[in-house]
Motif scaffolding. Sequence first.
Motif, short mmCIF file in Angstrom:
data_model
loop_
_atom_site.label_atom_id
_atom_site.label_comp_id
_atom_site.label_asym_id
_atom_site.label_seq_id
_atom_site.Cartn_x
_atom_site.Cartn_y
_atom_site.Cartn_z
N THR A 30 0.82 -1.21 0.00
CA THR A 30 0.00 0.00 0.00
C THR A 30 0.85 1.26 0.00
OG1 THR A 30 -1.77 -1.15 1.19
CG2 THR A 30 -1.81 1.25 1.24
N PHE A 31 1.89 1.30 0.83
CA PHE A 31 2.61 2.54 1.05
C PHE A 31 4.00 2.61 0.43
CE2 PHE A 31 -0.23 2.10 4.82
CZ PHE A 31 -1.05 3.19 4.56
N PHE A 32 4.63 1.46 0.15
CA PHE A 32 6.04 1.49 -0.22
C PHE A 32 6.31 1.10 -1.68
CE2 PHE A 32 6.30 2.06 4.11
CZ PHE A 32 7.59 2.17 4.59
N LYS A 33 5.51 0.18 -2.21
CA LYS A 33 5.85 -0.38 -3.52
C LYS A 33 5.94 0.69 -4.61
CE LYS A 33 4.63 -3.97 -6.86
NZ LYS A 33 4.67 -3.06 -8.01
N LYS A 34 5.01 1.61 -4.61
CA LYS A 34 5.01 2.65 -5.64
C LYS A 34 6.32 3.45 -5.62
CE LYS A 34 2.86 6.58 -5.09
NZ LYS A 34 1.82 7.63 -4.96
N HIS A 35 6.79 3.77 -4.42
CA HIS A 35 8.02 4.55 -4.30
C HIS A 35 9.26 3.71 -4.63
CE1 HIS A 35 5.67 7.80 -2.63
NE2 HIS A 35 5.14 6.96 -1.76
N ASP A 37 9.15 1.35 -6.94
CA ASP A 37 9.10 1.24 -8.40
C ASP A 37 9.65 2.49 -9.09
OD1 ASP A 37 7.98 -1.26 -8.18
OD2 ASP A 37 5.91 -0.59 -8.48
N ASP A 38 9.40 3.67 -8.50
CA ASP A 38 9.88 4.89 -9.16
C ASP A 38 11.31 5.24 -8.76
OD1 ASP A 38 9.79 6.17 -6.67
OD2 ASP A 38 7.86 7.14 -7.06
N GLN A 89 9.37 -7.34 -4.22
CA GLN A 89 8.77 -6.30 -5.06
C GLN A 89 9.19 -4.91 -4.60
OE1 GLN A 89 4.47 -6.84 -6.01
NE2 GLN A 89 4.66 -8.77 -4.91
N CYS A 90 9.41 -4.76 -3.30
CA CYS A 90 9.80 -3.46 -2.74
C CYS A 90 11.31 -3.23 -2.77
CB CYS A 90 9.27 -3.32 -1.31
SG CYS A 90 7.47 -3.19 -1.21
N GLY A 91 12.07 -4.17 -3.36
CA GLY A 91 13.49 -3.96 -3.55
C GLY A 91 14.38 -4.23 -2.37
N ALA A 92 13.88 -4.90 -1.33
CA ALA A 92 14.71 -5.22 -0.17
C ALA A 92 15.39 -6.57 -0.31
CB ALA A 92 13.86 -5.19 1.11
N THR A 299 11.18 12.09 -0.28
CA THR A 299 9.91 11.40 -0.53
C THR A 299 9.12 11.40 0.77
OG1 THR A 299 10.84 9.98 -2.25
CG2 THR A 299 8.85 9.19 -1.16
N VAL A 300 7.89 11.85 0.71
CA VAL A 300 7.03 11.87 1.89
C VAL A 300 5.98 10.79 1.73
CG1 VAL A 300 5.47 13.22 3.34
CG2 VAL A 300 7.41 14.34 2.21
N ILE A 301 5.92 9.88 2.69
CA ILE A 301 4.96 8.77 2.67
C ILE A 301 4.01 8.94 3.85
CG2 ILE A 301 4.67 6.27 2.76
CD1 ILE A 301 7.50 6.01 1.62
N TRP A 302 2.77 9.24 3.55
CA TRP A 302 1.74 9.37 4.59
C TRP A 302 1.07 8.02 4.76
CZ3 TRP A 302 0.85 14.09 7.09
CH2 TRP A 302 1.50 15.19 6.54
#
Length: 637
Positions: A30-35, A37-38, A89-92, A299-302
Amino acid sequence: MANPFEKRASEYRRDDEAFLPLVTPDPLITFFKKHADDGKLYDQLSVIIGAPGSGKTTIARLYQYATLKTLLQHESQTNFKPLVDTLTQCGAIKNREPVLLGGRVPLESEYRDFWEFPYPEDLKCKLMFALIQSRTVLSWISNLVSTGVALEQISIIPRGDAIAALAAIGGKDGISLFNKARAIEEQIYRISAALLPPSIDDIDDEAAAAYHPFDVIERFEIRIGEQKTVLRPLVIFDDAHSLHPEQFTAFRQWLARRELKISRWVLTRMDALSPADVLLAQGESNTKRPGLKNARELTVIWMQSQDDRFSKRKAFRKMAKGMATRYLRQMDVFSRRGIQDLTDFISTRPDTIAPSRLEALASSVDSIQQKNGISDARRKSLEELVADYLSSTGLEGEDVALAMLSILFHRYLKRIPQKGLFDHQDQDVEPNRPIKVDGGIADGAKVRLLHDFGRPYYYDIDALCDASSENAEQFLHLASTLVTQAETQLIREKPASLSSRVQNRLLREKAGQIYREWDFPHSQQVAVLAEGIAQQCVAKTLEGNASLGGGAGAGAFGIPQEEFDEIPKKYEELARILKFGAAYNAFVLVQNHSTKNRMWCQIELSGVLRVHFGLSQTRGGFLERTTDDLLSMLKSN
């Protein structure tokens, strides 16, 4: 064992084997994958903002190198594959091996003590930054050593332009790096731990010197035999809200420098932000925020984003159910009886009102018809609309049908001309707009049955999830009261099943307890606003024609957006109250909501407050108000 629902996952610190089974992968998607990916999640400073209990510390612990290694070692023995896949998927993780050397550094009150020293700001920052960097290096090395890597097998790959600064951090090899970091930590700790701050002249030159491993380190290299592993260092600063506001700003600016090659995250509550940062946040798509600068620097993640709230609620339900299953499996009293899920003992069948109360409800509906001259033919047509809806949705209950009919009567009366003294009272008049039946009217009917007849409204797993306002800790607090009751019944050799009436009572009692035990800055003023908003929303929701929220009623105040945007400038005290209300799960600020050709900011009551005051969990209905209405509520108390 103690009820695990009364703890957070991050509190299971005995070992990673106890911690990992309680972690669900959904927040990462929900909160990390998009960031990830970019390409921004690890390349620039990430500031991760969430209310207490939103899962920040759980994520921080999960991303530590030692935790990732434990996860991968036990993947084949347990059901960890979804978590491993998500972290990949989140690159860890890559090829079933960590690619990050994550280390968590909690920012306790000790760091804030630096800001109280009678030193120039520049020196205070140098001392704090040196201590933070030394402890970060120690955390990285500790994570490696705890997985069986020897100090002799550790080295760093320095930045190409930082070779000359190697000596200041101890050199490239793990032993020298460790010894230097330990020496710096001890020297600065003696300063911070002193009863009286030493004079500037007495401060060891080395402690205040240029110790900057963040500027030097690019990668860590691990050599075990012929095998070489290269890891990207990630530092996770937890609880950054403990810092002084000015200190937090300096700390964030220091970390935001583009030349740093290490990955760095700052996890904080909204407390550390200015009221303008909280009140004027426009969601993740906004690139410019007061105080938070712009997306080129960080990058700000709410972790309580306004974006796509329907999908976020749906995703949280899935996450919460998975989390509950993980926690429930830790309790022997349930596992021995084959109970593995909350839905195994949380009833979804509503308890209807007693026959005597049903008779009173029917009489009140008859009275509305007779008093207002509604024809039998019109009543029959409205009853058919209700029956068709209930049949199509599978809802049951004569009480709900009657309450819905009452709403339709009032809507019908609003849509026909008033009858004159000499008009035929039994004359059937067509309404100026068709009358429809949908979920909003059904929900509104159930809310008024709760208030008027005590019919259970808050029950089943979805209601429990929605009451949590997408906050994991809030969910655990509410679920704990149901789990404790079911556990007690099992111990007494009774079925674990909880009726809807019992669920409703326990959840409302727990919600009231949470509300009464608020203890955060400005909590009294937040409570004044919450109660004022709730009282007006209840009154509007219980109006006969259920005009708001499609029938479900109101759960928020709506302030014109342009007026709300002026609050941080014009009304500092109100801005602080709203900030802490949002920061501690009292309010959700829904920005730029379009209604009636105007933009609004909704000050939405949290799920816990809706349960306590008896409001629908359906979102969207709000009362149109102004800033002056908020100020008046505060002045009257």
